[in-house]
Design a protein around this motif. Sequence first.
Motif, short mmCIF file in Angstrom:
data_model
loop_
_atom_site.label_atom_id
_atom_site.label_comp_id
_atom_site.label_asym_id
_atom_site.label_seq_id
_atom_site.Cartn_x
_atom_site.Cartn_y
_atom_site.Cartn_z
N UNK A 23 0.85 -1.19 0.00
CA UNK A 23 0.00 0.00 0.00
C UNK A 23 0.89 1.24 0.00
N UNK A 24 0.40 2.32 -0.60
CA UNK A 24 1.13 3.57 -0.68
C UNK A 24 0.43 4.63 0.17
N UNK A 44 5.29 6.60 1.16
CA UNK A 44 5.74 5.47 1.97
C UNK A 44 5.03 4.22 1.48
N UNK A 45 5.80 3.19 1.18
CA UNK A 45 5.26 1.92 0.69
C UNK A 45 5.30 0.91 1.84
N UNK A 46 4.15 0.35 2.16
CA UNK A 46 4.01 -0.54 3.31
C UNK A 46 3.44 -1.88 2.86
N UNK A 47 4.04 -2.96 3.35
CA UNK A 47 3.52 -4.30 3.09
C UNK A 47 3.32 -4.97 4.45
N UNK A 84 17.01 3.56 5.52
CA UNK A 84 16.98 3.04 6.89
C UNK A 84 15.55 2.80 7.40
N UNK A 85 14.55 3.31 6.70
CA UNK A 85 13.16 3.02 7.07
C UNK A 85 12.75 1.60 6.67
N UNK A 86 13.38 1.05 5.64
CA UNK A 86 13.00 -0.27 5.12
C UNK A 86 13.13 -1.34 6.20
N UNK A 87 12.06 -2.12 6.34
CA UNK A 87 12.04 -3.21 7.30
C UNK A 87 11.52 -2.82 8.68
#
Length: 137
Positions: A23-24, A44-47, A84-87
């Motif tokens: 989701x964006x 921001x891309x969220x899974x 650094x936001x990834x994960x």
Amino acid sequence: MKKPFFIITAAAAVLLAGCAGVREYGGEYVYSTKYGEYGAKVCVYVKGDRIERVEVIDADYPRVTASWEGSGAYLAGEQALLDSFAGKTVAEVKTYSVVREGFVPSEVRAEGLGVVTGATQSTGRLLLAVQKALAKA
């Protein structure tokens, strides 16, 4: 006839569920000072409950001013900050804090985030934009 239809429908549902996972969310933090308008605009891309990536979106205001002596250092470190936001979980990023003097970021409290040294305001604007995006998650 009903059995093949059910099998096709079930297979299609499984495929669609796998594709619809990311989701964006858009977010923006902008303010004006006597020196001008500053801000950050992000997608921001969220899974699931984890951030996949954060991208900066162009806006009508500067992320940094050209006259600021630290602008090059910030821009050089911005991608590492975004990466650094990834994960990280949505909940984790929502707990980070930015201390502000009025609307201007003066301190960033975000352990584990790739904060750019000497760029508190720019880093703070970016984090606040990400948090505004995640408020919609």
